[in-house]
Design an enzyme around this catalytic site. Structure first.
Site, PDB file in Angstrom:
ATOM      1  N   LYS A  14       0.841  -1.204   0.000  1.00 32.52           N
ATOM      2  CA  LYS A  14       0.000   0.000   0.000  1.00 32.52           C
ATOM      3  C   LYS A  14       0.874   1.252   0.000  1.00 32.52           C
ATOM      4  O   LYS A  14       0.635   2.166  -0.775  1.00 32.52           O
ATOM      5  CB  LYS A  14      -0.908   0.038   1.247  1.00 32.52           C
ATOM      6  CG  LYS A  14      -1.858  -1.124   1.380  1.00 32.52           C
ATOM      7  CD  LYS A  14      -2.810  -0.940   2.571  1.00 32.52           C
ATOM      8  CE  LYS A  14      -2.115  -0.944   3.932  1.00 32.52           C
ATOM      9  NZ  LYS A  14      -1.487  -2.229   4.286  1.00 32.52           N
ATOM     10  N   ARG A  89      -9.245   1.253   9.139  1.00 26.82           N
ATOM     11  CA  ARG A  89      -8.853  -0.124   9.415  1.00 26.82           C
ATOM     12  C   ARG A  89      -9.944  -0.889  10.153  1.00 26.82           C
ATOM     13  O   ARG A  89      -9.793  -2.080  10.404  1.00 26.82           O
ATOM     14  CB  ARG A  89      -7.602  -0.100  10.268  1.00 26.82           C
ATOM     15  CG  ARG A  89      -6.308  -0.376   9.468  1.00 26.82           C
ATOM     16  CD  ARG A  89      -5.377  -0.949  10.373  1.00 26.82           C
ATOM     17  NE  ARG A  89      -4.050  -1.333  10.180  1.00 26.82           N
ATOM     18  CZ  ARG A  89      -2.998  -0.674   9.770  1.00 26.82           C
ATOM     19  NH1 ARG A  89      -3.101   0.518   9.310  1.00 26.82           N
ATOM     20  NH2 ARG A  89      -1.824  -1.219   9.795  1.00 26.82           N
ATOM     21  N   ARG A 124      11.316  -6.188   4.782  1.00 35.69           N
ATOM     22  CA  ARG A 124      11.004  -4.769   4.593  1.00 35.69           C
ATOM     23  C   ARG A 124      11.987  -3.882   5.363  1.00 35.69           C
ATOM     24  O   ARG A 124      12.376  -4.195   6.481  1.00 35.69           O
ATOM     25  CB  ARG A 124       9.584  -4.494   5.087  1.00 35.69           C
ATOM     26  CG  ARG A 124       9.271  -2.993   5.122  1.00 35.69           C
ATOM     27  CD  ARG A 124       7.828  -2.694   4.998  1.00 35.69           C
ATOM     28  NE  ARG A 124       7.099  -2.919   6.237  1.00 35.69           N
ATOM     29  CZ  ARG A 124       5.781  -2.705   6.339  1.00 35.69           C
ATOM     30  NH1 ARG A 124       5.099  -2.277   5.301  1.00 35.69           N
ATOM     31  NH2 ARG A 124       5.170  -2.927   7.470  1.00 35.69           N
ATOM     32  N   ARG A 157      11.340  -1.993  10.893  1.00 36.06           N
ATOM     33  CA  ARG A 157      10.320  -1.654  11.890  1.00 36.06           C
ATOM     34  C   ARG A 157      10.257  -2.711  12.974  1.00 36.06           C
ATOM     35  O   ARG A 157      10.333  -3.892  12.707  1.00 36.06           O
ATOM     36  CB  ARG A 157       8.955  -1.528  11.213  1.00 36.06           C
ATOM     37  CG  ARG A 157       8.715  -0.154  10.631  1.00 36.06           C
ATOM     38  CD  ARG A 157       7.499  -0.113   9.763  1.00 36.06           C
ATOM     39  NE  ARG A 157       6.303  -0.642  10.414  1.00 36.06           N
ATOM     40  CZ  ARG A 157       5.091  -0.599   9.868  1.00 36.06           C
ATOM     41  NH1 ARG A 157       4.935  -0.051   8.674  1.00 36.06           N
ATOM     42  NH2 ARG A 157       4.060  -1.084  10.498  1.00 36.06           N
ATOM     43  N   ARG A 168      -0.594  -9.191  13.455  1.00 38.40           N
ATOM     44  CA  ARG A 168      -1.113  -8.149  12.558  1.00 38.40           C
ATOM     45  C   ARG A 168      -1.976  -8.748  11.455  1.00 38.40           C
ATOM     46  O   ARG A 168      -2.969  -8.152  11.048  1.00 38.40           O
ATOM     47  CB  ARG A 168       0.052  -7.335  11.977  1.00 38.40           C
ATOM     48  CG  ARG A 168       0.697  -6.440  13.036  1.00 38.40           C
ATOM     49  CD  ARG A 168       2.068  -5.995  12.642  1.00 38.40           C
ATOM     50  NE  ARG A 168       2.058  -5.084  11.515  1.00 38.40           N
ATOM     51  CZ  ARG A 168       3.096  -4.906  10.701  1.00 38.40           C
ATOM     52  NH1 ARG A 168       4.205  -5.588  10.877  1.00 38.40           N
ATOM     53  NH2 ARG A 168       3.005  -4.046   9.722  1.00 38.40           N
TER      54      ARG A 168
END
Ligand code: AMP
Length: 211
Positions: A14, A89, A124, A157, A168
Site C-alpha cells: 500500500k 482499518r 522490509r 520496523r 497483525r
C-alpha cells in the site's frame, strides 16, 4: 479532486503504491502508521497512547485515529485530494469518515496472500525520516541501507518481527477485511491482483483511476 483509500494486509505494498500514485497525481498520502510512529518518536500524548498497541501488532483505538485523520485531511495540501494508506482499518473508522461527510472515489484493495505478507514484511526496510518503503531483495535502495529519497539510514520496523507479523495478519482478517464488503455495498471497491512487478501493479491501479 481525487480521494482514495488503499486497503490490504500489512506488506501488500500500500505504501509503495501510494508513494507512486501520490507523485503521479500530485496529491499527498496520509499514512496513520507513519503519523503514529512520528508521534511515538516525539513522545506526544497520541504517541504515548499508541505505543503499546503498535508494539503488540494490535490496532490503536478508533477514537485516537479518527481525531488525527480528521485534523490531517482539513489541511490545505489535501484540497486537490489525497490517498489514505492504512486507514480506515475498522468499520467504526470507515463509518466515522462517512459520518463526517468524507467520501471517496475508489477503494483500492491490494489482494495479497498471507504467505506473501510474511515474506515481504521480514525483508522490509523503511526510512524513519521520510517514510519511503524498501525491500532487501524486491525493492532495494540504490545504496544499501540508505534512503534514495532523503539519504537517511534505513531501519527495520519493530513490528516487522515474526511474532508481531502473525498478530497483525490476524487483526487484518478480523477487523479490516470486513471493510471490503462495506465499500462493495457503496460500489467503491476495486480489487487489484498482487501479481508481477511494482510497475505492473501500479499499471492496474492507474487504469482504475483513469476510468
Ligand atoms: P502501518 O504502518 O499502517 O502498518 O501501522 C502500524 C501500526 O500502527 C498498526 O499495527 C497499528 O498498531 C497502528 N495503526 C496504524 N493505522 C491504524 C489505524 N487506522 N487504526 C488503528 N491502528 C492503526
Amino acid at each position: 479532486m481525487m480521494k482514495l483509500i488503499f486497503l490490504g494486509p500489512p506488506g501488500a505494498g500500500k505504501g509503495t503504491q501510494a508513494a507512486i500514485v501520490s507523485k503521479k497525481l500530485g496529491i499527498p498520502t496520509i499514512s496513520t502508521g507513519d503519523m503514529l510512529r512520528a508521534a511515538v518518536k516525539e513522545g506526544t500524548e497520541v504517541g504515548k497512547q499508541a505505543k503499546s498497541f503498535m508494539d503488540a501488532g494490535k490496532l490503536v483505538p478508533d477514537s485516537v485515529i479518527i481525531g488525527i485523520v480528521a485534523e490531517r485531511v482539513a489541511k490545505e495540501d489535501c484540497a486537490k485530494g489525497y490517498i489514505l494508506d492504512g486507514v480506515p482499518r475498522t468499520i467504526a473508522q470507515a463509518q466515522a469518515l462517512e459520518d463526517a461527510g468524507i467520501l471517496f472515489d475508489h477503494v483500492i484493495s491490494i489482494e495479497t496472500a498471507d504467505e506473501v505478507v510474511t515474506q515481504r514484511l521480514s525483508g522490509r526496510r523503511v526510512c524513519p525520516q521520510c517514510g519511503a518503503p524498501y525491500h532487501v531483495t524486491n525493492n532495494p535502495p540504490k545504496a544499501e541501507g540508505i534512503c534514495d529519497a532523503c539519504g537517511h539510514e534505513l531501519i527495520q520496523r519493530k513490528d516487522d518481527s515474526a511474532d508481531t507479523i502473525a498478530s497483525r495478519l490476524e487483526v487484518y482478517h478480523a477487523e479490516t477485511e470486513p471493510l471490503k464488503e462495506f465499500y462493495q455495498k457503496r460500489d467503491l471497491l476495486r480489487l487489484v491482483a498482487d501479481e508481477g512487478s511494482i510497475e505492473d501493479i501500479n499499471g492496474r491501479i492507474m487504469a482504475i483511476l483513469e476510468m
